[in-house]
Design an enzyme around this catalytic site. Structure first.
Site, PDB file in Angstrom:
ATOM      1  NE  ARG A 224      -0.454   0.814   4.832  1.00  0.00           N
ATOM      2  CZ  ARG A 224      -0.942   0.857   6.064  1.00  0.00           C
ATOM      3  NH1 ARG A 224      -2.047   0.209   6.350  1.00  0.00           N
ATOM      4  NH2 ARG A 224      -0.346   1.547   7.006  1.00  0.00           N
ATOM      5  N   GLY A 225       0.235   2.409  -0.030  1.00  0.00           N
ATOM      6  CA  GLY A 225       0.926   3.689   0.132  1.00  0.00           C
ATOM      7  C   GLY A 225       2.076   3.882  -0.839  1.00  0.00           C
ATOM      8  CG  ASN A 292       8.210   1.892   0.914  1.00  0.00           C
ATOM      9  OD1 ASN A 292       8.079   3.112   0.957  1.00  0.00           O
ATOM     10  ND2 ASN A 292       7.194   1.057   1.186  1.00  0.00           N
ATOM     11  CB  ALA A 293       8.948  -2.138   5.004  1.00  0.00           C
ATOM     12  N   GLY A 294       8.216   0.778   6.500  1.00  0.00           N
ATOM     13  CA  GLY A 294       8.548   1.634   7.633  1.00  0.00           C
ATOM     14  C   GLY A 294       7.337   1.822   8.515  1.00  0.00           C
ATOM     15  CB  ALA A 302       8.887  12.644  28.709  1.00  0.00           C
ATOM     16  CG  ASN A 351       8.405  16.096  13.319  1.00  0.00           C
ATOM     17  OD1 ASN A 351       8.165  17.249  13.678  1.00  0.00           O
ATOM     18  ND2 ASN A 351       7.551  15.372  12.618  1.00  0.00           N
ATOM     19  CE1 TYR A 357       9.153   7.040  10.177  1.00  0.00           C
ATOM     20  CE2 TYR A 357       9.468   9.411  10.053  1.00  0.00           C
ATOM     21  CZ  TYR A 357       9.115   8.219   9.458  1.00  0.00           C
ATOM     22  OH  TYR A 357       8.732   8.210   8.132  1.00  0.00           O
ATOM     23  CB  THR A 392       0.438   7.437   2.778  1.00  0.00           C
ATOM     24  OG1 THR A 392       1.071   7.812   4.001  1.00  0.00           O
ATOM     25  CG2 THR A 392       1.329   7.739   1.609  1.00  0.00           C
TER      26      THR A 392
HETATM   27  N1  LIG Z   1       3.741   9.150   4.244  1.00  0.00           N
HETATM   28  C1  LIG Z   1       4.647  10.063   4.496  1.00  0.00           C
HETATM   29  O1  LIG Z   1       4.354  11.256   4.549  1.00  0.00           O
HETATM   30  C2  LIG Z   1       6.100   9.670   4.688  1.00  0.00           C
HETATM   31  C3  LIG Z   1       6.993  10.690   4.929  1.00  0.00           C
HETATM   32  C4  LIG Z   1       8.325  10.374   5.099  1.00  0.00           C
HETATM   33  C5  LIG Z   1       8.737   9.060   5.000  1.00  0.00           C
HETATM   34  N2  LIG Z   1       7.848   8.071   4.787  1.00  0.00           N
HETATM   35  C6  LIG Z   1       8.353   6.706   4.701  1.00  0.00           C
HETATM   36  O2  LIG Z   1       7.885   6.097   3.509  1.00  0.00           O
HETATM   37  C7  LIG Z   1       7.753   4.693   3.697  1.00  0.00           C
HETATM   38  C8  LIG Z   1       6.344   4.252   3.299  1.00  0.00           C
HETATM   39  O3  LIG Z   1       5.415   4.996   4.072  1.00  0.00           O
HETATM   40  P1  LIG Z   1       3.839   4.972   3.816  1.00  0.00           P
HETATM   41  O4  LIG Z   1       3.334   6.315   4.154  1.00  0.00           O
HETATM   42  O5  LIG Z   1       3.523   4.382   2.492  1.00  0.00           O
HETATM   43  O6  LIG Z   1       3.416   3.995   5.004  1.00  0.00           O
HETATM   44  P2  LIG Z   1       2.297   2.861   5.085  1.00  0.00           P
HETATM   45  O7  LIG Z   1       2.093   2.625   6.528  1.00  0.00           O
HETATM   46  O8  LIG Z   1       1.128   3.205   4.245  1.00  0.00           O
HETATM   47  O9  LIG Z   1       3.052   1.619   4.414  1.00  0.00           O
HETATM   48  C9  LIG Z   1       4.167   0.985   5.016  1.00  0.00           C
HETATM   49  C10 LIG Z   1       4.189  -0.447   4.576  1.00  0.00           C
HETATM   50  O10 LIG Z   1       5.309  -1.078   5.222  1.00  0.00           O
HETATM   51  C11 LIG Z   1       4.870  -2.358   5.642  1.00  0.00           C
HETATM   52  N3  LIG Z   1       5.648  -2.858   6.787  1.00  0.00           N
HETATM   53  C12 LIG Z   1       5.694  -2.318   8.026  1.00  0.00           C
HETATM   54  N4  LIG Z   1       6.421  -3.107   8.828  1.00  0.00           N
HETATM   55  C13 LIG Z   1       6.847  -4.160   8.087  1.00  0.00           C
HETATM   56  C14 LIG Z   1       7.632  -5.298   8.368  1.00  0.00           C
HETATM   57  N5  LIG Z   1       8.118  -5.543   9.590  1.00  0.00           N
HETATM   58  N6  LIG Z   1       7.874  -6.167   7.356  1.00  0.00           N
HETATM   59  C15 LIG Z   1       7.383  -5.939   6.100  1.00  0.00           C
HETATM   60  N7  LIG Z   1       6.642  -4.862   5.792  1.00  0.00           N
HETATM   61  C16 LIG Z   1       6.360  -3.978   6.774  1.00  0.00           C
HETATM   62  C17 LIG Z   1       3.421  -2.131   6.061  1.00  0.00           C
HETATM   63  O11 LIG Z   1       2.694  -3.361   6.134  1.00  0.00           O
HETATM   64  C18 LIG Z   1       2.945  -1.202   4.972  1.00  0.00           C
HETATM   65  O12 LIG Z   1       2.416  -1.893   3.868  1.00  0.00           O
HETATM   66  C19 LIG Z   1       8.069   4.440   5.164  1.00  0.00           C
HETATM   67  O13 LIG Z   1       9.427   4.047   5.295  1.00  0.00           O
HETATM   68  C20 LIG Z   1       7.865   5.793   5.805  1.00  0.00           C
HETATM   69  O14 LIG Z   1       8.619   5.944   6.977  1.00  0.00           O
HETATM   70  C21 LIG Z   1       6.519   8.354   4.624  1.00  0.00           C
END
Ligand SMILES: NC(=O)c1ccc[n+]([C@@H]2O[C@H](COP(=O)([O-])OP(=O)(O)OC[C@H]3O[C@@H](n4cnc5c(N)ncnc54)[C@H](O)[C@@H]3O)[C@@H](O)[C@H]2O)c1
Length: 451
Positions: A224-225, A292-294, A302, A351, A357, A392
């Site tokens: 997703r996302g 990308n997973a995050g 605190a 942040n 994070y 997202t």
């Molecule tokens: N959305 C934003 O504004 C934003 C901003 C800065 C950075 N990011 C980074 O972009 C990346 C994607 O973010 P997003 O907004 O699409 O998030 P999201 O939560 O929509 O998608 C993240 C995906 O990572 C997968 N995931 C999480 N833990 C996992 C694991 N242990 N093993 C396998 N998959 C795992 C989730 O299942 C999910 O599908 C992330 O690394 C996030 O930190 C997002």
């Protein structure tokens, strides 16, 4: 997640009301659409005196067929003037020939008239030489000063436009086409105020309609996302994709794979046998790896629990390191491979409520920079893409007032789309983009955070 104010400000009645009340009016950004071929849909003005503008002339007519020069007779191109020329969709200024402070006024002389003739969503690229590559301290200072100029111009351009500075090193000229195809086109819609360094790279894109043809790409968090958009964009560009996400997301992965023609790996990247499973699944190796997973688990320090701290470090930082190392150790990451780590501007600016994070995201930038020299010996590049506020499910979970602030506090007055991050990743993934390594590209609409 939709941005209702953006939609309203761009509707017929909303536009009138927003203007009458003097409210900010963010413009709907142009994005790359399937089936398009020309990077620049309109007039491209080239100026400046260095050797880099000449380096782009052999391919400039592939960017657009409406090329203009700022001066009479320059580059054998018709001269553009604000009075008689068409509106400008893109500008490239070669500042590499500037070596004295008194020459800096050439920036004003080129951009002042050009900014009177800008089209909607214009793209600006300034070309220079990396200050650290110059022996003359004055010339180095002049080139460094381009950063202040380009970032300020990014804040002044408005109309959904953007401005970047590219320092071209020895041999980097041969990869200018790929960089300009990205930075002068709607693919860079939400990228602005960025400074990139391009150096030599032996690989070249063979077919610009499918620059990743023949490459196999792994995308983590692909269900997703942003991850799904990255998978889609890499597949659009010709890559065979391997879609990885946690087991509960398998149905979504299967649906995406059915559409994109890729394969699926339902795997928790923090599982104790994750590395072994990944190596086994990628029996033939891999060309492109996108971490990308995050996750976010926000709390002020605190109130930060062990679980919140550890889970974020494990998913966002430890797992990308462990999996990349395992692929390297098992010889699965091909020569001339491309690794892209998704960071965040939180990792650059810090942040409130995100110490865990920000640690993890600054850490992945550190991984890219630390690994780059050794990987470069095999032609492998490793870079970080740092998104700002992207629409997202992750950002939809942010409380309303903080969400609105995050969305608006940038030069575009809006959040980006997953596609914006995906386009940046797809550019880093190209064969010729080995010209850039150990770099951080922000996709944040020139956010005020950490700017
Ligand atoms: N959305 C934003 O504004 C934003 C901003 C800065 C950075 N990011 C980074 O972009 C990346 C994607 O973010 P997003 O907004 O699409 O998030 P999201 O939560 O929509 O998608 C993240 C995906 O990572 C997968 N995931 C999480 N833990 C996992 C694991 N242990 N093993 C396998 N998959 C795992 C989730 O299942 C999910 O599908 C992330 O690394 C996030 O930190 C997002």
């Amino acid at each position: 997640m939709s941005d209702r104010y953006l939609a309203f400000a761009n509707s017929t009645s909303g536009r009138r009301l927003v203007s009458a009340l003097g409210l900010p009016a963010p413009l709907l950004l142009e994005r790359w659409m399937a089936g398009r071929s020309r990077p620049v849909d309109g007039a491209l003005l080239i100026g400046g005196e260095g050797s880099l503008a000449s380096a782009m002339l052999p391919f400039a007519n592939k960017l657009t067929d409406a090329l203009f020069a700022a001066r009479e007779g320059q580059f054998d191109l018709p001269r553009w003037t604000a009075e008689h020329g068409p509106k400008l969709k893109a500008l490239v200024f070669d500042a590499s020939g500037l070596t004295r402070f008194e020459q800096l006024i050439e920036l004003r002389d080129f951009f002042q008239p050009a900014f009177k003739g800008l089209d909607k969503c214009p793209r600006v690229v300034i070309l220079g030489r990396a200050p650290e590559s110059l022996k003359d301290p004055i010339a180095a200072s002049v080139q460094r000063s381009l950063e202040g100029f380009s970032r300020s111009l990014g804040k002044e351009i408005r109309r959904g436009g953007n401005v970047q500075l590219i320092y071209v090193g020895k041999g980097g000229e041969t990869q200018l086409e790929g960089a300009l195809r990205f930075f002068l086109s709607p693919k860079s819609a939400y990228v602005s105020g960025q400074v990139l360094r391009l150096n030599a790279c032996s690989e070249q894109v063979k077919d610009w309609t499918r620059p990743l043809a023949g490459k196999k790409a792994l995308v983590t968090g692909a269900s997703r996302g942003i991850g799904a958009a990255i998978a889609e964009t890499l597949a659009r560009d010709g890559a065979e994709v391997v879609l990885l996400d946690v087991p509960p997301a398998k149905d979504a992965l299967d649906a995406l794979a059915a559409r994109l023609g890729g394969s699926v790996l339902a795997l928790d990247i923090c599982a104790s046998d994750a590395a072994a499973q990944l190596v086994e699944a990628l029996a033939d190796g891999i060309d492109i790896v996108v971490h990308n997973a995050g996750i976010t688990r926000d709390k002020t320090l605190a109130k930060m629990s062990d679980d919140f701290w550890n889970s974020v470090i494990n998913v966002n930082l430890n797992a990308p390191q462990v999996l990349t190392q395992a692929l390297l150790d098992a010889g699965k990451l091909h020569d001339n491979g491309r690794v892209v780590l998704i960071a965040s501007i939180s990792g650059i600016a810090g942040n409130m409520g995100q110490t865990n994070y920000a640690v993890s995201k600054a850490g992945v930038i550190g991984l890219a920079q630390a690994w780059a020299p050794a990987l470069a010996k095999r032609g492998i590049s490793i870079n970080a893409v740092a998104p700002g506020f992207i629409e997202t499910q992750m950002t939809a979970a942010i409380p309303l007032t903080i969400r609105e602030a995050g969305r608006r506090m940038n030069s575009m007055g809006q959040g980006g789309l997953p596609q914006d991050v995906a386009e940046a990743v797809a550019w880093f993934a190209q064969p010729g983009s080995g010209a850039a390594t150990a770099q951080v590209l922000r996709v944040c609409g020139q956010s005020l955070l950490g700017a």
